[in-house]
Design an enzyme around this catalytic site. Structure first.
Site, PDB file in Angstrom:
ATOM      1  N   ALA A  22       0.869  -1.139   0.223  1.00  0.00           N
ATOM      2  CA  ALA A  22      -0.170  -0.076  -0.021  1.00  0.00           C
ATOM      3  C   ALA A  22       0.921   1.113  -0.042  1.00  0.00           C
ATOM      4  O   ALA A  22       0.390   2.113  -0.738  1.00  0.00           O
ATOM      5  CB  ALA A  22      -0.878  -0.058   1.128  1.00  0.00           C
ATOM      6  N   HIS A  26      -6.756  -4.075   4.503  1.00  0.00           N
ATOM      7  CA  HIS A  26      -7.739  -4.810   5.405  1.00  0.00           C
ATOM      8  C   HIS A  26      -9.173  -4.420   5.095  1.00  0.00           C
ATOM      9  O   HIS A  26      -9.588  -3.748   4.133  1.00  0.00           O
ATOM     10  CB  HIS A  26      -7.264  -5.306   6.375  1.00  0.00           C
ATOM     11  CG  HIS A  26      -5.695  -5.803   6.486  1.00  0.00           C
ATOM     12  ND1 HIS A  26      -5.117  -6.756   5.496  1.00  0.00           N
ATOM     13  CD2 HIS A  26      -4.939  -5.763   7.702  1.00  0.00           C
ATOM     14  CE1 HIS A  26      -3.988  -6.996   5.806  1.00  0.00           C
ATOM     15  NE2 HIS A  26      -3.704  -6.442   6.951  1.00  0.00           N
TER      16      HIS A  26
END
Length: 278
Positions: A112, A149
């Site tokens: 990320a 997530h």
């Protein structure tokens, strides 16, 4: 009776990882001479442990592979790949430009983070545990947060605004899916063990896909207060055909991401990504 060999498998406390490892965790497939021990840590901790080559098998960020490739090879299964979706940058109020903004990140070795730096290099960052980033944004400690997530599905109900979906941006840039998480296995195990253990992981993923309801029930124990339909959606996003095998597109995406990371100066050296053949 012959002794079993302990193989430690590191993975995150996350519903998609739990779903993948369900059959191994519950002893539903024979593991032969190997005793599988599960080591559960957040992804940035696993990335750091991989730097020291501690675990025989571990989930890591694809970005982190750049720093552990000498000790580990990529397993062809177990990847978390976002197909035109991925980590999000979110804020409390709408933001026009991220230039110079302070962003909470889940760790500098996460994929990320790498993708965000390719999208917008000119940001200030501070590291928070992935499950504390939404709170940091809500509390105004940072201008924006980089969320991974389940936060990708829950940010709106926390009153936050999406600035960009980095998986969408990557797809527009490259036409490829975004390879976020990978499973790797230590090279010093030798080719026979590497192939056998990789096959076990693939069997475990296949088992959960074929017994989805039971796999999901187990995964729910790691779903951090998510209701079942949300956990189901999340698992569906990240446990898919790419998880059984990267395929040509998935492999191409790994090479492209690591290559662009190096070209942008985020990764200091070239990386040769190699996969186990089973």
């Amino acid at each position: 009776m012959s002794e079993t060999e302990i193989i430690r498998i590191g993975h995150s406390p996350d519903s998609d990882d739990a779903f993948m490892f369900y059959a191994l965790a519950k002893g539903l497939i024979p593991t032969g001479p190997y005793e599988i021990v599960h080591v559960i840590e957040d992804i940035e901790t696993l990335n750091k442990r991989a730097l020291a080559a501690e675990l025989e098998v571990t989930a890591i960020s694809v970005h982190a592979y750049a720093y552990v490739a000498k000790d580990y090879t990529l397993m062809p299964c177990g990847a978390s790949i976002g197909d035109n979706y991925g980590p999000l940058i979110v804020s409390k109020e709408p933001i026009e430009s991220l230039t110079g903004k302070r962003i909470a990140i889940p760790g500098e070795m996460t994929t990320a983070y790498l993708t965000m730096k390719l999208y917008q290099p000119d940001v200030k960052t501070e590291t928070h545990r992935f499950d504390q980033i939404i709170q940091a944004v809500q509390d105004g400690k940072v201008d924006a947060g980089l969320i991974i997530h389940e936060g990708q599905l829950t940010y709106a109900r926390e009153g936050l605004h999406k600035i960009v979906d980095l998986g969408e941006w990557w797809y527009e840039e490259t036409g490829l899916p975004l390879p976020l998480g990978a499973n790797v296995i230590r090279r010093d195990l030798g080719i026979t063990k590497i192939k056998n253990i990789t096959k076990l992981l693939k069997q475990s993923i296949q088992y959960s896909l074929e017994n989805r309801e039971r796999g999901l029930e187990y995964a729910m124990t790691y779903a951090r207060d998510m209701e079942t339909d949300l956990a189901d959606k999340f698992v569906g996003m990240y446990v898919n055909d790419y998880t059984l095998d990267y395929g040509e597109n998935g492999r191409k995406a790994v090479y492209e991401l690591l290559s662009r990371g190096h070209a942008a100066g985020v990764i200091p050296h070239r990386v040769e990504a190699d996969f186990v053949n089973i």
